[in-house]
Structures are given as C-alpha cells and as structure tokens.
Write an enzyme that holds these catalytic residues in place. Structure first.
Site, PDB file in Angstrom:
ATOM      1  N   TYR A   1       0.819  -1.216   0.000  1.00 25.27           N
ATOM      2  CA  TYR A   1       0.000   0.000   0.000  1.00 25.27           C
ATOM      3  C   TYR A   1       0.851   1.264   0.000  1.00 25.27           C
ATOM      4  O   TYR A   1       0.458   2.273  -0.569  1.00 25.27           O
ATOM      5  CB  TYR A   1      -0.921   0.024   1.226  1.00 25.27           C
ATOM      6  CG  TYR A   1      -2.193  -0.760   1.087  1.00 25.27           C
ATOM      7  CD1 TYR A   1      -2.161  -2.134   0.905  1.00 25.27           C
ATOM      8  CD2 TYR A   1      -3.429  -0.131   1.139  1.00 25.27           C
ATOM      9  CE1 TYR A   1      -3.335  -2.861   0.795  1.00 25.27           C
ATOM     10  CE2 TYR A   1      -4.606  -0.851   1.025  1.00 25.27           C
ATOM     11  CZ  TYR A   1      -4.559  -2.214   0.855  1.00 25.27           C
ATOM     12  OH  TYR A   1      -5.714  -2.915   0.746  1.00 25.27           O
TER      13      TYR A   1
ATOM     14  N   LYS B   1       3.841 -15.336   3.051  1.00 23.62           N
ATOM     15  CA  LYS B   1       4.118 -16.086   1.815  1.00 23.62           C
ATOM     16  C   LYS B   1       5.627 -16.307   1.771  1.00 23.62           C
ATOM     17  O   LYS B   1       6.323 -15.898   0.840  1.00 23.62           O
ATOM     18  CB  LYS B   1       3.598 -15.285   0.603  1.00 23.62           C
ATOM     19  CG  LYS B   1       3.636 -16.028  -0.724  1.00 23.62           C
ATOM     20  CD  LYS B   1       2.626 -17.150  -0.837  1.00 23.62           C
ATOM     21  CE  LYS B   1       2.807 -17.879  -2.165  1.00 23.62           C
ATOM     22  NZ  LYS B   1       1.959 -19.085  -2.280  1.00 23.62           N
TER      23      LYS B   1
ATOM     24  N   ASP C   1      -1.974 -18.715   1.011  1.00 26.45           N
ATOM     25  CA  ASP C   1      -2.923 -19.497   0.199  1.00 26.45           C
ATOM     26  C   ASP C   1      -3.535 -20.621   1.039  1.00 26.45           C
ATOM     27  O   ASP C   1      -4.742 -20.866   0.995  1.00 26.45           O
ATOM     28  CB  ASP C   1      -2.270 -20.022  -1.091  1.00 26.45           C
ATOM     29  CG  ASP C   1      -0.908 -20.664  -0.877  1.00 26.45           C
ATOM     30  OD1 ASP C   1      -0.371 -20.614   0.253  1.00 26.45           O
ATOM     31  OD2 ASP C   1      -0.370 -21.234  -1.851  1.00 26.45           O
TER      32      ASP C   1
ATOM     33  N   ASP D   1      -6.234  -7.351   4.084  1.00 27.16           N
ATOM     34  CA  ASP D   1      -7.369  -6.750   3.376  1.00 27.16           C
ATOM     35  C   ASP D   1      -8.207  -7.839   2.717  1.00 27.16           C
ATOM     36  O   ASP D   1      -9.429  -7.912   2.877  1.00 27.16           O
ATOM     37  CB  ASP D   1      -6.841  -5.762   2.327  1.00 27.16           C
ATOM     38  CG  ASP D   1      -7.971  -5.159   1.496  1.00 27.16           C
ATOM     39  OD1 ASP D   1      -8.978  -4.751   2.084  1.00 27.16           O
ATOM     40  OD2 ASP D   1      -7.828  -5.122   0.254  1.00 27.16           O
TER      41      ASP D   1
ATOM     42  N   ASP E   1     -12.196  -9.727   4.012  1.00 27.45           N
ATOM     43  CA  ASP E   1     -13.429  -9.811   3.203  1.00 27.45           C
ATOM     44  C   ASP E   1     -13.892 -11.269   3.138  1.00 27.45           C
ATOM     45  O   ASP E   1     -15.088 -11.559   3.236  1.00 27.45           O
ATOM     46  CB  ASP E   1     -13.203  -9.281   1.774  1.00 27.45           C
ATOM     47  CG  ASP E   1     -13.528  -7.789   1.635  1.00 27.45           C
ATOM     48  OD1 ASP E   1     -13.334  -7.057   2.629  1.00 27.45           O
ATOM     49  OD2 ASP E   1     -13.961  -7.367   0.550  1.00 27.45           O
TER      50      ASP E   1
HETATM   51  C1  IPM Z   1     -10.439  -1.721   3.694  1.00 28.49           C
HETATM   52  C2  IPM Z   1     -10.640  -1.139   2.320  1.00 28.49           C
HETATM   53  C3  IPM Z   1      -9.501  -0.171   2.012  1.00 28.49           C
HETATM   54  C4  IPM Z   1      -8.216  -0.970   2.009  1.00 28.49           C
HETATM   55  C5  IPM Z   1      -9.661   0.625   0.712  1.00 28.49           C
HETATM   56  C6  IPM Z   1     -10.967   1.392   0.665  1.00 28.49           C
HETATM   57  C7  IPM Z   1      -8.510   1.570   0.492  1.00 28.49           C
HETATM   58  O1  IPM Z   1     -10.751  -2.148   1.382  1.00 28.49           O
HETATM   59  O2  IPM Z   1     -10.343  -0.947   4.664  1.00 28.49           O
HETATM   60  O3  IPM Z   1     -10.402  -2.945   3.822  1.00 28.49           O
HETATM   61  O4  IPM Z   1      -7.844  -1.558   0.995  1.00 28.49           O
HETATM   62  O5  IPM Z   1      -7.555  -0.995   3.048  1.00 28.49           O
HETATM   63 MG    MG Z   2     -10.874  -4.103   2.236  1.00 24.26          MG
END
Ligand code: IPM
Ligand code: MG
Length: 361
Positions: free
Chosen positions: A145, A195, A227, A251, A255
């Site tokens: 990032y 990794k 993975d 990140d 999700d």
């Molecule tokens: C998160 C989001 C952010 C990230 C984006 C919006 C920059 O996906 O907070 O998980 O990638 O960190």
């Molecule tokens: Mg995210």
C-alpha cells in the site's frame, strides 16, 4: 468531572453518512448511562471533500484528527470520483490511506465473531461457523500500500507500473507485539500468515514474528502460508484465535472472513497506533448502489463504535453493552436486506439502529 471525549466524525461517501449516523446514536445511548460525555466534530473526507475542497483529505482535517480521542469513520469512494481520478490527491480512498499513515495507525483489529443468531445465514454450513471467534490483526501502514517506488511510467513497448512491498524489522515487530498482547487476553493462540516460500518480506516477517513469540512463551505460535490460510479459514475457522498478517493479505482475508459472519456489513474494525487514539470504521465500503436508500446494514459501524469505547475510551462496560444490544436485535429476528431471511421483510438502517438503542441496558 472528567472533560468530554473528543470524537471526530468522518461520514464520507455513499452509505457512510447513514451508517455513521446510526453508530453515533448507539454510541450516545451507551455513553450516557456510563457517565461518558462525548463532543463530536464532523468533517468531510473522500469524494465529499473532493467536491467541496478539491482534495480527499485536507491537512486541517488530519490535524483535527491528531488532537481527537477517537475518529468514527464511515466509508469513502464512488464511481463518480474513482472512475475519473488520475491523481492520487483526488482519489477518495487516499483519504483513508492518508489518515492511517498520517496518524501512524499501524495495527488494524478486525474481529470476526459469528453471532449465534447468524449461524444459519452464513454461506457455510452451520457446523463450520458455529462459535467462530477470531481476531485478524492487519498491518496497516506498510507493505504494497505504501512502499516506494509506486508509479506508472512509459517504456518503448507501452506503459509499465510498479508497486513495492517493503517491510522493516521495527514495522513487523510493533504489530507482532500488539497481536501477541491481544492473544494473551484471549485464547493464547497466534497464527502468523505470510508467503515465506516466495517473498523476501515474508521471510523477514516470519523471522521477526518468531523472535517476538519467544517473549510470549504462554502463547502458541503457528505460521501458515497465505494461500493455505485462505483455505483453512473456510475449512476450520474455529481453529483460529488471533491472526496477524501484512497489509494486503489482511485486506483480502478479512473480506473472505466476513462471509463467516454472514455479510460484509457485519464487521467492524479498529485502527490503532502506539497510544489510545484510534480510527473506527466498518470494513465495508461506500456501497454506492444502495446509498441514500436507508437500507444499509449499520451493524459493522455500530460494532465499530463499541470498539471505540473499548480501545480509545477504555470503557469495556459500555462496549459490551453495545455488543449485547446487537446480539439482542439479531436474536429478535431483525435483519437488514443484506442478511435478510426469506420469510421476513427486511428492516431499514434506522429501524435496526432503533432496536439496538432500545436494547442497551
Ligand atoms: C479496507 C478497504 C480499504 C483498504 C480501501 C478502501 C482503500 O478495502 O479498509 O479494507 O484496501 O484498506
Ligand atoms: Mg478491504
């Protein structure tokens, strides 16, 4: 009497204002009986700030946050800005990254707990998700990032682009220490995800986490490749307690983990640095497709307000009061559209918030 806590509210874009408003109402309802006074200051970030001021994050907004006790953040971004944003200063997401980096919030705590009432809603079979209670600690200010070089450039054969993944020992050490400390307050298991079979940064990561782990002999440390972890997270999620990993892996994996809890809209997060200042936000985005309709799930934002009470205002009782109230609303069968069951009409954002406010004891 102690002075009021200073909370900077940054609702942002899309559903950000709706869910932040719900979170603020619940926060007020939990703060009052605890004798906590909260002073709110609201400011624009993301696309809303681009429209008003031409940049996603103004320097004075960052300064305001530096003097706060905590930041309640909604979401940023939307096709209107993201699709037409060549420079980084006008990309809404840069506001969030600028806050994380500018406030040195290097540890992002993302608890994933499956509420008993939500077991049937998960995409996975009930026996796979029952009693899941894990905490992902995502490194938040390094890695792909932020590392340089990061740019796009011309070559004789068209454009090329580069992102860089860099980690230093102190960067890994401080987030590892935080994760081990958290493991000590929980079930004393820590899984580090990397990794290391491919990436040099991951080999350093593993070395440093192993060394830090020697200072925590009471915590059982394991290492998994990213993975394999992505697979194990669905195969045996109950096996994990604290999971520590670098920025991009964290990140992506959170999700994925949100599907254990039922929906992305359920998960809160706390971004912390060395002190008590923290930024609290749901892990979901601005959801432009449903913005302004009043149907967004506010639970991720509301549980983020609970984390704010826990980590920045040091009020565990008020934090738990919110968490219990969320559980009660779910147990009573209230569901927003994203987690709706077939046999019941979904409730609106504000109906969910009302029910949670009513459940604060
Ligand atoms: C998160 C989001 C952010 C990230 C984006 C919006 C920059 O996906 O907070 O998980 O990638 O960190
Ligand atoms: Mg995210």
């Amino acid at each position: 009497m102690t002075s009021p806590a200073r909370i900077v509210v940054l609702p942002g874009d899309g559903i950000g204002p709706e869910v932040t408003d719900a979170a603020r109402r619940v926060l007020d309802a939990a703060a009052a009986p605890a004798g906590l006074q909260l002073d709110y200051v609201t400011d624009l970030v993301g696309g809303a700030s681009v429209d008003a001021h031409g940049v996603a994050l103004r320097p004075q907004t960052l300064r305001l946050c530096k003097t706060a006790d905590a930041i309640l953040f909604g979401a940023v971004g939307g096709p209107r800005w993201d699709d037409a944003a060549p420079q980084s200063a006008v990309r809404p997401g840069s506001a969030l990254l600028g806050l994380r980096k500018g406030l040195e919030l290097f540890a992002n705590l993302r608890p994933v707990r499956v509420d008993p009432a939500m077991v049937a809603t998960s995409a996975l079979r009930p026996e796979r998700v029952r009693d899941v209670d894990l905490l992902v600690v995502r490194e938040l200010t390094g890695g792909l990032y932020f590392s340089k070089p990061k740019r796009r450039y011309d070559t004789p054969r068209g454009q090329a682009a580069v992102d860089t993944m860099r980690y230093s020992t102190p960067e890994i050490e401080r987030v590892a220490v935080r994760a081990f400390e958290l493991a000590r307050q929980r079930r004393r298991r820590l899984c580090s995800v990397d990794k290391a079979n491919v990436l040099e940064t991951s080999r350093l990561w593993r070395t440093v986490v192993t060394a830090v782990g020697q200072r925590y002999p009471d915590v059982t440390t394991t290492h998994l490749l990213v993975d394999a972890f992505a697979m194990e997270l669905l195969r045996r999620p109950q096996a994990f307690d604290v999971v520590v990993t670098e920025n991009l892996f964290g990140d992506i994996l959170t999700d994925e983990a949100s599907m254990l809890a039922g929906a992305l809209g359920m998960l809160p997060s706390a971004s912390l640095g060395g002190g008590t200042l923290g930024l609290y936000e749901p892990i979901h985005g601005s959801a432009p497709d449903i913005a302004g309709k009043g149907i967004a799930n506010p639970i991720g934002a509301i549980l983020s307000a609970a984390l704010l009470l826990r980590w920045s205002l040091n009020n565990e009782d008020a934090a738990q009061a919110i968490e219990r109230a969320v559980s009660r609303a779910l147990a009573a069968g209230l569901r927003t559209a994203d987690i709706a069951a077939d046999d019941r009409a979904p409730v609106s954002t504000s109906e969910m918030a009302d029910a949670i406010v009513g459940g604060i004891d």
